[in-house]
Design a protein around this motif. Sequence first.
Motif, PDB file in Angstrom:
ATOM      1  N   UNK A  17      49.615  31.297  48.282  1.00 29.43           N
ATOM      2  CA  UNK A  17      48.971  30.818  49.720  1.00 29.43           C
ATOM      3  C   UNK A  17      50.025  31.891  50.489  1.00 29.43           C
ATOM      4  N   UNK A  18      50.772  32.492  50.031  1.00 30.04           N
ATOM      5  CA  UNK A  18      51.636  33.582  50.693  1.00 30.04           C
ATOM      6  C   UNK A  18      51.622  34.903  50.238  1.00 30.04           C
ATOM      7  N   UNK A  19      52.495  35.753  50.854  1.00 29.13           N
ATOM      8  CA  UNK A  19      52.637  36.952  50.335  1.00 29.13           C
ATOM      9  C   UNK A  19      53.018  37.114  48.981  1.00 29.13           C
ATOM     10  N   UNK A  20      53.783  36.228  48.297  1.00 30.09           N
ATOM     11  CA  UNK A  20      54.228  36.226  46.920  1.00 30.09           C
ATOM     12  C   UNK A  20      55.220  35.266  46.595  1.00 30.09           C
ATOM     13  N   UNK A  21      55.817  35.097  45.342  1.00 34.38           N
ATOM     14  CA  UNK A  21      56.822  33.964  45.109  1.00 34.38           C
ATOM     15  C   UNK A  21      57.716  34.715  43.857  1.00 34.38           C
ATOM     16  N   UNK A  70      51.475  29.022  44.343  1.00 39.25           N
ATOM     17  CA  UNK A  70      50.434  29.551  43.318  1.00 39.25           C
ATOM     18  C   UNK A  70      49.588  28.384  43.251  1.00 39.25           C
ATOM     19  N   UNK A  71      48.059  29.002  43.979  1.00 41.83           N
ATOM     20  CA  UNK A  71      47.063  27.818  43.901  1.00 41.83           C
ATOM     21  C   UNK A  71      45.924  28.133  42.724  1.00 41.83           C
ATOM     22  N   UNK A  72      46.120  29.331  42.098  1.00 40.51           N
ATOM     23  CA  UNK A  72      45.155  29.490  40.802  1.00 40.51           C
ATOM     24  C   UNK A  72      46.011  30.709  40.100  1.00 40.51           C
ATOM     25  N   UNK A  73      45.622  30.568  38.758  1.00 37.48           N
ATOM     26  CA  UNK A  73      46.552  31.351  37.683  1.00 37.48           C
ATOM     27  C   UNK A  73      45.260  31.571  36.508  1.00 37.48           C
ATOM     28  N   UNK A  74      45.449  32.857  36.135  1.00 34.68           N
ATOM     29  CA  UNK A  74      44.632  33.151  34.841  1.00 34.68           C
ATOM     30  C   UNK A  74      45.455  34.232  34.307  1.00 34.68           C
ATOM     31  N   UNK A  75      45.796  34.079  32.845  1.00 32.37           N
ATOM     32  CA  UNK A  75      46.635  34.894  32.029  1.00 32.37           C
ATOM     33  C   UNK A  75      45.669  35.417  31.014  1.00 32.37           C
ATOM     34  N   UNK A  76      45.624  36.394  30.587  1.00 29.60           N
ATOM     35  CA  UNK A  76      44.885  37.313  29.617  1.00 29.60           C
ATOM     36  C   UNK A  76      45.531  38.122  28.625  1.00 29.60           C
ATOM     37  N   UNK A  77      45.017  38.160  27.319  1.00 31.65           N
ATOM     38  CA  UNK A  77      45.943  38.982  26.225  1.00 31.65           C
ATOM     39  C   UNK A  77      44.973  39.997  25.676  1.00 31.65           C
ATOM     40  N   UNK A  78      45.503  41.089  25.277  1.00 28.86           N
ATOM     41  CA  UNK A  78      44.983  42.013  24.391  1.00 28.86           C
ATOM     42  C   UNK A  78      46.161  42.462  23.245  1.00 28.86           C
ATOM     43  N   UNK A  79      46.038  42.198  22.208  1.00 28.38           N
ATOM     44  CA  UNK A  79      47.039  42.488  21.212  1.00 28.38           C
ATOM     45  C   UNK A  79      48.351  42.025  21.949  1.00 28.38           C
ATOM     46  N   UNK A  80      49.576  42.688  22.048  1.00 26.28           N
ATOM     47  CA  UNK A  80      50.873  42.300  22.582  1.00 26.28           C
ATOM     48  C   UNK A  80      50.701  42.344  24.021  1.00 26.28           C
ATOM     49  N   UNK A  81      49.653  42.803  24.888  1.00 23.65           N
ATOM     50  CA  UNK A  81      49.634  43.052  26.298  1.00 23.65           C
ATOM     51  C   UNK A  81      49.317  41.761  26.724  1.00 23.65           C
ATOM     52  N   UNK A  82      49.949  41.258  27.964  1.00 24.81           N
ATOM     53  CA  UNK A  82      49.701  40.063  28.837  1.00 24.81           C
ATOM     54  C   UNK A  82      49.545  40.444  30.170  1.00 24.81           C
ATOM     55  N   UNK A  83      48.442  40.019  30.818  1.00 26.77           N
ATOM     56  CA  UNK A  83      48.234  40.297  32.261  1.00 26.77           C
ATOM     57  C   UNK A  83      48.060  39.223  32.933  1.00 26.77           C
ATOM     58  N   UNK A  84      48.455  38.907  34.007  1.00 22.39           N
ATOM     59  CA  UNK A  84      48.539  37.973  34.757  1.00 22.39           C
ATOM     60  C   UNK A  84      47.685  37.865  36.326  1.00 22.39           C
ATOM     61  N   UNK A  85      47.054  36.999  36.551  1.00 20.47           N
ATOM     62  CA  UNK A  85      46.345  36.970  37.911  1.00 20.47           C
ATOM     63  C   UNK A  85      46.646  35.780  38.695  1.00 20.47           C
ATOM     64  N   UNK A  86      47.217  35.923  39.460  1.00 21.82           N
ATOM     65  CA  UNK A  86      48.005  34.677  40.556  1.00 21.82           C
ATOM     66  C   UNK A  86      46.851  34.799  41.919  1.00 21.82           C
ATOM     67  N   UNK A 102      48.997  40.438  40.527  1.00 21.74           N
ATOM     68  CA  UNK A 102      48.725  40.844  39.449  1.00 21.74           C
ATOM     69  C   UNK A 102      49.883  41.454  38.635  1.00 21.74           C
ATOM     70  N   UNK A 103      50.236  41.149  37.407  1.00 21.26           N
ATOM     71  CA  UNK A 103      51.482  41.343  36.690  1.00 21.26           C
ATOM     72  C   UNK A 103      51.277  41.699  35.454  1.00 21.26           C
TER      73      UNK A 103
END
Length: 208
Positions: free
Chosen positions: A53-57, A34-50, A1-2
């Motif tokens: 397959x591993x610990x990170x990239x 990355x096998x799945x990605x969803x990006x959401x927004x509220x106003x100027x805020x952007x939130x990512x869910x990845x 999550x970012x």
Amino acid sequence: MYRAQTKVGCEVGFALALAEAAVSWQRELRGQGVVGCSIFAKGSGVFLYFEMTGEGCEWEWPITCKPLLEAWPGSFGGEHRYAVPMLDIFHDGEPEMKEAGQSGERVGSLARLKPSKYSSYIFYHYAMQEEKPSCFNPTYLIGAHEELIFSYQERPAPSFEHGVTRRKWPAPITPENWHDVMQPHFIPWSESEHGPILWETMDTILSF
């Protein structure tokens, strides 16, 4: 999550730039695990869910998106940061409980915590995560950054059996009146005829 943030007035431009770069960016992310990605927004805020397959990239935004994003304070190795990781504070279930390709509506929601209640919120959620795993939706998780908490879930909840308790304490910690205990932790977004609005569902701007 970012978490990321667009520059003032660039919300629509960012969404358009991301949509235009989506195909090539998706191919790039998949090459990094990355096998799945969803990006959401509220106003100027952007939130990512990845889902990875591993610990990170070491992923990067598309080059056309970066000029529309605020650089986060501080840097790593002299490079500007255009997204910061969120603290993983709750998982209802385990990622392996999901079957590949089986996902419903992806929902991202945002709430605000009172600074004085931050540690209490995490304490109770950790207790419930350990005492009652998979108690309502195994895809549900929460990330935190500063006063904001971001939740991700898939609806309808996939079929599952309640998980086995991971840890036992001398006495149960998770309160039975969960919602009554949680409500004082939040800074409401607004009020409605049904009470304070604590979580707001965000717009989905990209999902694969």
